[in-house]
Scaffold this motif. Structure first.
Motif, PDB file in Angstrom:
ATOM      1  N   PRO A  56       0.824  -1.215   0.000  1.00  0.00           N
ATOM      2  CA  PRO A  56       0.000   0.000   0.000  1.00  0.00           C
ATOM      3  C   PRO A  56       0.854   1.259   0.000  1.00  0.00           C
ATOM      4  N   THR A  60       0.935   4.298  -2.597  1.00  0.00           N
ATOM      5  CA  THR A  60       0.850   5.717  -2.231  1.00  0.00           C
ATOM      6  C   THR A  60       1.942   6.509  -2.917  1.00  0.00           C
ATOM      7  N   GLN A 260       0.483  11.666  15.227  1.00  0.00           N
ATOM      8  CA  GLN A 260      -0.621  11.208  14.397  1.00  0.00           C
ATOM      9  C   GLN A 260      -1.983  11.650  14.895  1.00  0.00           C
ATOM     10  N   PHE A 262      -5.453  12.963  15.503  1.00  0.00           N
ATOM     11  CA  PHE A 262      -6.427  13.600  14.620  1.00  0.00           C
ATOM     12  C   PHE A 262      -7.684  13.979  15.392  1.00  0.00           C
ATOM     13  N   GLY A 299       1.213  12.516   2.454  1.00  0.00           N
ATOM     14  CA  GLY A 299       1.394  11.314   3.256  1.00  0.00           C
ATOM     15  C   GLY A 299       2.812  10.799   3.194  1.00  0.00           C
ATOM     16  N   VAL A 303       5.307  10.415   6.270  1.00  0.00           N
ATOM     17  CA  VAL A 303       5.852   9.097   6.622  1.00  0.00           C
ATOM     18  C   VAL A 303       7.377   9.157   6.700  1.00  0.00           C
TER      19      VAL A 303
ATOM     20  N   PRO B   6     -10.110   5.566   4.580  1.00  0.00           N
ATOM     21  CA  PRO B   6      -8.949   5.841   5.412  1.00  0.00           C
ATOM     22  C   PRO B   6      -9.355   6.354   6.767  1.00  0.00           C
ATOM     23  N   PRO B   8      -8.663   8.706   9.314  1.00  0.00           N
ATOM     24  CA  PRO B   8      -7.806   9.870   9.204  1.00  0.00           C
ATOM     25  C   PRO B   8      -6.783   9.953  10.327  1.00  0.00           C
ATOM     26  N   GLY B   9      -7.032   9.253  11.411  1.00  0.00           N
ATOM     27  CA  GLY B   9      -6.129   9.379  12.535  1.00  0.00           C
ATOM     28  C   GLY B   9      -4.837   8.617  12.362  1.00  0.00           C
ATOM     29  N   GLY B  12      -0.269   8.974   7.238  1.00  0.00           N
ATOM     30  CA  GLY B  12      -0.169   8.742   5.807  1.00  0.00           C
ATOM     31  C   GLY B  12      -0.343   7.295   5.414  1.00  0.00           C
ATOM     32  N   ARG B  13      -0.047   6.393   6.345  1.00  0.00           N
ATOM     33  CA  ARG B  13      -0.020   4.997   5.971  1.00  0.00           C
ATOM     34  C   ARG B  13      -1.381   4.503   5.518  1.00  0.00           C
ATOM     35  N   LEU B  15      -3.632   6.124   4.083  1.00  0.00           N
ATOM     36  CA  LEU B  15      -3.936   6.598   2.740  1.00  0.00           C
ATOM     37  C   LEU B  15      -3.467   5.567   1.728  1.00  0.00           C
ATOM     38  N   GLY B  16      -2.371   4.905   2.095  1.00  0.00           N
ATOM     39  CA  GLY B  16      -1.823   3.916   1.198  1.00  0.00           C
ATOM     40  C   GLY B  16      -2.841   2.848   0.880  1.00  0.00           C
TER      41      GLY B  16
END
Lengths: 327, 459
Positions: A56, A60, A260, A262, A299, A303, B6, B8-9, B12-13, B15-16
């Motif tokens: 994944p 991305t 991270q 959110f 992203g 990362v 996704p 959101p928390g 980026g991972r 999103l992958g």
């Protein structure tokens, strides 16, 4: 987690050294077979791990080089570095980097200090210690969104929140009808988000440090006491050095998690008033701009930065593990 | 494709994952079509994607026992929060993967999706269907679900407008009177007088929380009636025009002077709480709020009056929003999908909810017949007529004083508005917090609006 073997991998070893003739070739070969026999059962897990985590991410990376906005289904193609250029020139993105750093550092440091204080207190024996410990851990077990909602409505809200209600009650005790009613989330929005996160993460720090304290040999402390060392001296010269690794570990793990975050930003301030951090900014790129290309680029950048932090974290953990093994 | 949206928390991972899913969806789009035989429509399963609002959750509860029992069609629901829903929907519909036969679309998406050729037109089916009674649907709601080609592409589940809710008892105690059709300046005057007339009472509650579905909605209705607009008919941005500035200044000043405490983070929920707790004397918001104010547990039930949305230069100013059912064009179960839509949007379903769950839970605001139903009138007496009037006076194609390039009252009916409205409302929310002036906020907003102008200028 893959185990780190300190011996060089035999496969690499064999590739480097021309195979000498003689009896030890066979020995080496059987050694290698043994190594593989040990690793083989782990292979499916490793392959699975690579498939579900790395593929994944590769996707991305690929998407981050494409022009892909869901709002324009016909306009897709190769974008080269456009998305990355947009990421680095976007003022919102730049601002959110600063916000993320500030938010993370504040939350980690404050909760680390509070956690240390609580751990030191809990390290002493007293009646009801189990209950107190359980109560202190509770904030960490609450669903993050629920805790953010609790802070927004039940505590901060300027007209029906507990904080302003308490102020009213205290002022009324002294006969005043005009208590101050600060608007917490407007006057200091970032501090409001930080507060709720500190409340959530202090127990986590406390747990790690408490484990560190309880792994300490008590005879050194007793000897120091016999020699007439003060409580501060014991803390300064015995406890703190012992806890250093645990403090590092707690700080790094905390950082990886808080970066991270959110829920708190999304719920308490909706990213307004300069509280939008990186995850929130990426969320907006996906859900409101529907720009998958740019969101992927964001992203990837995040990362890469997180990897830097995580590398340090893992290094600390592995040195800690090694020490546990050798001691 | 069963990849999760996704979370959101998770940085980026995650999103992958979505990206991979999307990438796979790209490669499989066009060759994958929902399995099942189109010939025998009563034997199979419908996949319905919908938003997680309470009315939809009620529908989910009632489906198996009633719809499936009557028709033999099983329904699988996927229920998501609004943002996730839009994301999943645009992914599935844009690739025409046909994974979902029916989806809840609002009047914001319907014309956009229809123009992209993602929805099946429902108008003809509805017209042929005598029991469905398309003429019973309130005209503005029907018109807001009609695309540029004049065809109806979705059938409404419930609809809402906006109006002014006020405490009759507090106005009376202060010796004030609410005009039958108030102007914004009259409302501001009332707010000033009511503010502080009782200990801890504020004059009015207005949303200040950033978001295109939060602050941007009521603010845009104020902009419309002050003579402003986001874009003129040639897509030139008007965000820093005198009318837009005047309206924004008015809104920000009113909420700063006489509005609720904590305004920059207050959305629909916070205002509803403030009104129910008796912290504010007036509230301009969705007609749906009235149901909660008049419900059993509310302290202010029976004390609330309802006035039309305040105006300045237009005849009416209330917004229009509806969640409706759209059928994906690529769905191979068009007939079964229509049967579900006519059941969920029909008169019978309203009666069913009234019988089974109580009349206050009926998804209203879409059919004239509901407002002539004595049982419903008894339950929703205080606000039924004002709600119907508010919806009927909404004009989604001509909400202001100038021709518009896209439909929509409290939004601009283009895909980019979600992003634009959210970012601009974030700036204006900061003005409500006193962190910057309204002209400053609009100067920043102008740049954002200009990007959209540039994109549409060559159309």
């Amino acid at each position: 987690m893959p185990t780190h073997t300190t011996e060089p991998a035999p496969a690499a070893d064999a590739a480097l050294v021309p195979a000498p003739r003689g009896p030890n070739v066979r020995a080496r070969r059987t050694g290698r077979a043994k190594d593989w026999a040990r690793r083989a059962p782990l292979l499916p897990a490793l392959v699975f791990l690579v498939v579900v985590t790395q593929l994944p991410f590769l996707a991305t990376v690929v998407i981050s080089f494409t022009r892909w906005n869901a709002l324009a289904p016909d306009n897709r193609g190769f974008a080269a570095l456009d998305n990355y250029r947009a990421v680095f020139t976007d003022p919102a993105m730049r601002a959110s980097v600063g916000t993320t750093v500030l938010l993370t550092v504040t939350v980690v440091l404050v909760s680390l200090l509070l956690g240390l204080g609580l751990a030191l207190l809990l390290d002493r024996g007293f009646r009801g210690r189990g209950i107190v410990r359980t109560l202190l851990i509770t904030p960490f077990l609450i669903v993050p969104v629920a805790s953010a909602l609790l802070w927004k409505h039940a505590l901060y809200n300027a007209s029906y929140g507990l904080l302003n209600g308490s102020l009213t009650w205290i002022w009324r005790l002294f006969g005043s009808e005009h208590p101050p009613q600060p608007d917490w989330m407007t006057d200091s929005p970032l501090a409001a988000v930080e507060m709720s996160l500190i409340w959530q993460w202090t127990p986590f720090m406390m747990l790690i440090l408490l484990a560190g304290l309880q792994s300490r040999a008590s005879d050194a402390v007793e000897a120091a006491r016999m020699d007439g060392a003060s409580a501060w001296d014991i803390f300064r010269y015995l406890t703190l050095p012992h806890l250093r690794r645990y403090l590092e570990l707690a700080a790094l793990l905390g950082t990886v998690y808080v970066v991270q975050n959110f829920d708190a930003v999304f719920t308490i301030t909706s990213g307004g008033l300069g509280t939008a951090n990186l995850p929130y900014t990426i969320y907006q790129t996906v859900y409101q701009s529907h720009d998958y290309g740019r969101a992927s680029a964001q992203g990837v950048v995040v990362v890469l930065c997180s990897l830097l932090v995580a590398t340090f974290a893992l290094r600390t953990v592995s040195s800690l593990l090694r020490e546990e093994v050798t001691s | 494709m069963r990849a999760r949206p996704p979370g959101p928390g998770r940085g980026g991972r995650s999103l992958g994952l979505t990206a991979l899913a999307a990438a796979l969806a790209l490669t499989t789009a066009g060759c994958y079509r929902g399995a099942g035989d189109a010939g025998n429509d009563s034997r199979h399963t419908l996949n319905v994607l919908m938003v997680n609002n309470p009315q939809m959750v009620d529908l989910q509860r009632l489906t198996a026992e009633h719809f499936t029992k009557e028709t033999g069609i099983k329904v699988h629901f996927t229920v998501l929060p609004e943002d996730d829903l839009r994301d999943k929907m645009s992914q599935d519909f844009s690739s025409q993967a046909g994974q979902y036969d029916v989806a809840s679309v609002s009047n914001y998406e319907t014309p956009i999706y229809a123009r992209n050729g993602w929805l099946s037109p429902l108008g003809e089916r509805a017209a042929k269907d005598r029991t469905f009674d398309q003429g019973d649907i309130l005209p503005p709601v029907r018109s807001s679900l009609t695309a540029a080609d004049g065809k109806v592409y979705a059938e409404p589940f419930y609809g809402e407008s906006s109006f002014l809710m006020y405490r009759k008892d507090l106005l009376k105690a202060a010796g004030l009177k609410m005009p039958a059709r108030p102007t914004w300046h009259q409302v501001a005057g009332l707010a000033a007088k009511l503010d502080g007339s009782r200990k801890g009472l504020k004059g009015i509650c207005l949303r200040g929380q950033p978001g295109w579905g939060q602050l941007a909605a009521p603010l845009t209705t104020v902009v419309n009636t002050f003579g402003g607009t986001w874009f003129d008919k040639d897509w030139r941005q008007q965000v820093d025009s005198p009318a837009f500035t005047e309206a924004t200044k008015f809104y920000v000043d009113l909420v700063r002077r006489h509005g609720q405490a904590g305004a920059p983070q207050a959305g629909y929920t916070e205002c509803l709480n403030d009104m129910q707790q008796g912290k504010v004397a007036m509230w301009y918001d969705a007609t749906a709020g009235a149901g909660s104010l008049e419900s059993g547990g509310s302290k202010v039930a029976g004390k609330v009056g309802y006035a039309p949305a305040p105006v300045e230069r237009t005849r009416a100013a209330g917004w229009l929003f509806t969640w409706a059912w759209g059928v994906q064009k690529a769905s191979t179960h068009q007939d079964a999908a229509w049967r579900f839509v006519r059941w969920a949007s029909g008169k019978g379903y309203e009666r069913l909810v009234g019988r089974e769950l109580g009349w206050s839970r009926v998804p209203g605001g879409k059919r004239a017949s509901l407002y002539r139903n004595p049982e419903y009138a008894k339950e929703a007496g205080a606000f039924a007529v004002p709600t119907e009037r508010a919806i009927n006076s909404a004009r989604p194609r001509d909400p202001g004083v100038q021709p518009r390039p896209a439909p929509g009252i409290q939004f601009v009916g283009i895909p980019e508005f979600a992003d634009l409205g959210t970012k601009v409302s974030t700036e204006i929310s900061a003005a409500i917090a006193g962190k910057q002036s309204v002209p400053e906020a609009l100067k920043k907003s102008r740049r954002l609006a200009q990007e959209v102008s540039d994109a549409y200028a060559h159309h």
